[in-house]
Design an enzyme around this catalytic site. Structure first.
Site, short mmCIF file in Angstrom:
data_model
loop_
_atom_site.label_atom_id
_atom_site.label_comp_id
_atom_site.label_asym_id
_atom_site.label_seq_id
_atom_site.Cartn_x
_atom_site.Cartn_y
_atom_site.Cartn_z
N GLU A 1 0.83 -1.20 0.00
CA GLU A 1 0.00 0.00 0.00
C GLU A 1 0.87 1.26 0.00
O GLU A 1 0.58 2.23 -0.68
CB GLU A 1 -0.95 -0.02 1.20
N ARG B 1 3.57 31.39 -21.10
CA ARG B 1 3.15 32.64 -20.47
C ARG B 1 4.17 33.75 -20.73
O ARG B 1 5.32 33.67 -20.25
CB ARG B 1 2.97 32.42 -18.97
N GLN C 1 15.31 32.45 -14.39
CA GLN C 1 16.07 31.44 -13.63
C GLN C 1 15.31 30.97 -12.37
O GLN C 1 15.30 29.79 -12.05
CB GLN C 1 17.41 32.04 -13.24
#
Ligand SMILES: Cc1cc2nc3c(=O)[nH]c(=O)nc-3n(C[C@H](O)[C@H](O)[C@H](O)COP(=O)(O)OP(=O)(O)OC[C@H]3O[C@@H](n4cnc5c(N)ncnc54)[C@H](O)[C@@H]3O)c2cc1C
Length: 397
Positions: A255, A281, A292
């Site tokens: 799990e 963008r 950067q």
């Protein structure tokens, strides 16, 4: 962000995907893009609905049988399960959570179920025809559940009667049955003894399910489950009476490994979305991706994902080989969930106002990945375990 060796086309290292597993990933990507593209995932998340169409497509592809018991149509192993979970979590994350639970249940029944239980349930689970939930956590606590468990089962004639309450149970509304842990005798010495696992059919008289309002994983219901003298026959006991908690603990590596895969998948989906947004963008005569500060955050996210993925691959390889993966799976779960929190946090910042919009997917990953920080076991508790077992420090809890 796809696995590095896969994406970069470099020579395969010993823990990377086999060609078959890479093909399974590619097949899943095609299926998810066709059946449940980003807009559909968002729509269902907003409406808080399970993706029945995708579930049906996954059924047809055979993903429910991945890593299952070979006598009942199971194919592949835990490494293939992690590939399935990762690919789902990168898009329809709630379906990945659903599959983590189903893979856990098939493992529990495959290892502890009686021949009759395996006959009745495993074939149906492996074809996705049945859904079973796992009910361990209770209102008094999930981390310390063995000590605080109030749900009881008492023998009456040839039946057991279950009483009590479970909480945060994934998929209980749509489940055909629940695997329930209940105290059958007072704790003697260790609180982990005296707990028994039962397979309880949905709709049993005295069983009630109430959906909880949650902040995330909206494509899968999360529920409270109430037991008011729910009667089940002796044949509903899974494994040995009194040994249920120990039996479950033995399945936890898997799990944790699959939870790590879910966190890595969601982080990958979020990172890809952030990179794409940064590329497109425009700002200050260039793009966000040319700055950067933005690049460093994205690279650090890629590094965190790939580091967690390496731990995950080692843990899954050890587990698949039948070895002890408890330390590696614990580390993978922490690394993956923390990578996912970091990547989605940075993703929200890189998207600025668009991160705040419910029409963009970043906020969904940002919410969804919080689950793996405390579930199936809180990272703080996993660290306690590593302090004791890895570093051999005194038990801290
Ligand atoms: C969406 C969702 C789905 C879930 N699905 C299931 C499911 O299908 N089945 C199921 O059984 N459960 C399920 N859970 C429950 C989940 O496993 C529990 O929430 C988890 O185990 C933590 O338990 P708790 O919430 O009671 O937190 P608590 O046990 O109250 O712990 C809260 C916090 O306290 C800290 N803490 C606790 N103990 C220690 C300690 N000893 N040392 C250091 N720090 C500690 C940790 O930071 C922890 O996060 C689900 C939960 C959610 C929200």
């Amino acid at each position: 962000m796809r696995p590095l060796t896969d994406a970069a086309g470099r020579q395969a290292d010993p823990i990377s995907d086999t060609p078959e597993r890479a093909e399974l990933r590619a097949e899943l990507r095609r299926l998810i893009a066709a059946t449940s593209p980003a807009a559909e995932v968002l729509r269902l998340d907003e409406q808080e609905r399970f993706d029945d169409k995708l579930h049906e497509a996954l059924r047809r592809l055979g993903v429910h049988a991945v890593g299952g018991h070979p006598d009942h149509g199971g194919i592949g192993d835990i490494r293939d399960q992690t590939a399935v979970i990762e690919e789902l979590a990168a898009g329809p994350t709630s379906m990945a959570v659903h599959m983590v639970v189903q893979y856990m249940i098939t493992h529990i029944l495959g290892t502890n179920g009686s021949p009759e239980q395996r006959e009745e349930w495993l074939d149906r689970l492996h074809t996705g025809a049945a859904k079973v939930s796992f009910a361990l956590s209770e209102p008094a606590g999930g981390t310390d559940i063995a000590r605080v468990m109030r749900t009881t089962a008492r023998r009456e004639g040839d039946h057991w009667l279950l009483s009590g309450q479970k909480t945060w149970i994934s998929g209980a509304l749509g489940a055909d049955a629940l695997v329930v842990l209940a105290r059958t005798s007072p704790a003697e010495g260790s609180s982990v003894d005296g707990v028994t696992m039962f397979l309880v059919p949905a709709g049993s008289p005295g069983l009630q399910v109430r959906e909880l309002p949650t902040v995330a994983v909206h494509g899968l219901d999360t529920c409270e489950v109430f037991f008011d003298d729910v009667a089940v026959p002796e044949s509903a006991v899974v494994g040995a009476v009194g040994a249920g908690f120990r039996q479950v603990v033995a399945t936890l590596n898997r799990e944790r490994i699959n939870a790590a895969a879910g966190a890595i998948g969601a982080a990958s989906g979020a990172l890809d979305a952030a990179v794409e947004y940064a590329r497109g963008r425009a700002a200050f005569g260039s793009t966000l991706g040319s700055f950067q500060a933005v690049q460093h955050r994205l690279v650090d996210g890629a590094l965190a994902i790939e580091s967690a993925r390496s731990l995950l691959a080692r843990a899954a390889a050890v587990e698949a080989a039948g070895g002890r993966a408890d330390l590696l799976s614990s580390m993978a779960k922490i690394a993956a969930s923390e990578a996912a929190v970091k990547v989605t946090q940075d993703g929200m910042e890189i998207l600025g106002g668009a991160g705040f919009s419910r029409e963009f997917p970043m906020q969904r990953w940002f919410r969804d990945v919080r689950l793996w920080v405390f579930a199936p076991l809180a990272n703080d508790m996993v660290r306690n375990y590593l302090g004791e077992r890895l570093l051999e420090l005194p038990r801290s809890f």
